[in-house]
Design a protein around this motif. Sequence first.
Motif, PDB file in Angstrom:
ATOM      1  N   SER A 301      21.741  44.159 -29.736  1.00  0.00           N
ATOM      2  CA  SER A 301      20.402  43.860 -30.259  1.00  0.00           C
ATOM      3  C   SER A 301      19.339  44.688 -29.550  1.00  0.00           C
ATOM      4  O   SER A 301      19.140  44.530 -28.333  1.00  0.00           O
ATOM      5  N   PRO A 302      18.617  45.562 -30.246  1.00  0.00           N
ATOM      6  CA  PRO A 302      17.524  46.318 -29.613  1.00  0.00           C
ATOM      7  C   PRO A 302      16.454  45.425 -28.994  1.00  0.00           C
ATOM      8  O   PRO A 302      15.990  45.715 -27.882  1.00  0.00           O
ATOM      9  N   PRO A 303      16.027  44.319 -29.652  1.00  0.00           N
ATOM     10  CA  PRO A 303      15.034  43.456 -28.978  1.00  0.00           C
ATOM     11  C   PRO A 303      15.546  42.871 -27.664  1.00  0.00           C
ATOM     12  O   PRO A 303      14.798  42.800 -26.684  1.00  0.00           O
ATOM     13  N   LEU A 304      16.813  42.445 -27.628  1.00  0.00           N
ATOM     14  CA  LEU A 304      17.360  41.929 -26.378  1.00  0.00           C
ATOM     15  C   LEU A 304      17.458  43.027 -25.323  1.00  0.00           C
ATOM     16  O   LEU A 304      17.264  42.776 -24.138  1.00  0.00           O
ATOM     17  N   LEU A 305      17.747  44.247 -25.765  1.00  0.00           N
ATOM     18  CA  LEU A 305      17.786  45.368 -24.819  1.00  0.00           C
ATOM     19  C   LEU A 305      16.417  45.590 -24.207  1.00  0.00           C
ATOM     20  O   LEU A 305      16.283  45.736 -22.978  1.00  0.00           O
ATOM     21  N   LEU A 306      15.375  45.590 -25.037  1.00  0.00           N
ATOM     22  CA  LEU A 306      14.019  45.784 -24.524  1.00  0.00           C
ATOM     23  C   LEU A 306      13.629  44.646 -23.585  1.00  0.00           C
ATOM     24  O   LEU A 306      13.013  44.866 -22.537  1.00  0.00           O
TER      25      LEU A 306
END
Length: 415
Positions: A301-306
Amino acid sequence: MSPLAWFAAVSLAVWVWLLLGQGFFWRTDQRLPKTGRGGGHARVRAEGKEEAWPGVVAVVPARDEAGVLPLSLPSLLAQDYPGRAEVILVDDGSTDGTGRLAAELAAELAARHDALPLTVVSPGEPGPGWTGKLWALRHGMALARARGPEFLLLTDADIAHEPDSLRRLVAAARDDGRDLVSQMARLRVTSFWERLVVPAFVYFFAQLYPFRWINADRARATAAAGGCVLLRTETAVAAGVPDAIRTAVIDDVSLARAVRAAGGRIWLGLAERVDSVRPYPGLGELWRMVARSAYAQLRYSPPLLLGTVAGLVLVYLVPPAACVAGLVSGDAPAAWAGGAAWAVMTGTYLPMLRYYRQPVWTAPLLPITAFLYLLMTVDSAVRHYRGRGGAWKGRVYSGGRTATEGGEFAPRHGE
């Protein structure tokens, strides 16, 4: 207050909460008892009744492990266990003679000492939707269950056991009524990079999954360490493992969650008599180990990565940056808040350094390791989108979703 001081104050508040409200994750006192706590099992040992000890079959998945087997397998075969026990090594398509070497080591040990019997099998290439390690475990566990043991010991090929390791695991499981007892093996810390990186990984894992929360009767967290897992056979059947977690790149926490979902009781702690002999002499080896699974933990997940990157910056990088910048610029609030947060961080890291017998002066270097982990996590995402995520020993599991995710900080011993 300057913006930097505000960030430092928030970081300090987070560290105070971590210190007091995250299950005392920084303590290293969750260890197996030296003797069984229950009187029944203690009497069994005192009377020396071999038949009273449950049968155990150890299953060892191994892929290209000829380099570590001479240091690990003999210790497993030489277990001082009063009951019936044997070992099944599952050669997962090795190209370095792993299976042949295992048989030779077993024959050599048996000629000199009493040793547990060893069976070497090969299941062939993984079936569709299976990771290599879990495919090997599926084959080995099926063979093991046919022997009718009460317990299965799932242990990686790089794990060395002291002679009483199996005895203590079984005693802990039976005395305390646990269905899964797992120890986080003491990892090798010999090279410069191992000393800098490895203790911090175990610290991070405990921060995510406080052992006290896992081991409590009313558990608030669930995890295991895949290198050393004693699992009750009937619980494994009830949980449907490993089939229920066949796609898991991060298999140990997935296993623990499946056992918990089936009503099993779990214990996880730090090992005193179980060690990993796998070397990670350079940063590259450690980097690949982490990058293999970090983005899987974040469910791709890109949001979780950020959010993870932002959290690592706030919690681990802001304190030293604010302390130094505040001292240089004369910003007293930033220097004070940053220094206090850095001090709390350092203090919570000291017990883990003592466990790994490392010098205490390295504790303030924890932000450096956190920064490296940040870069490894980002690289894990990059590898995923390039189609190389989850690469390990010639296989790639890019893009697959795990059945249950977890444990990104735990060093992976095998595939």
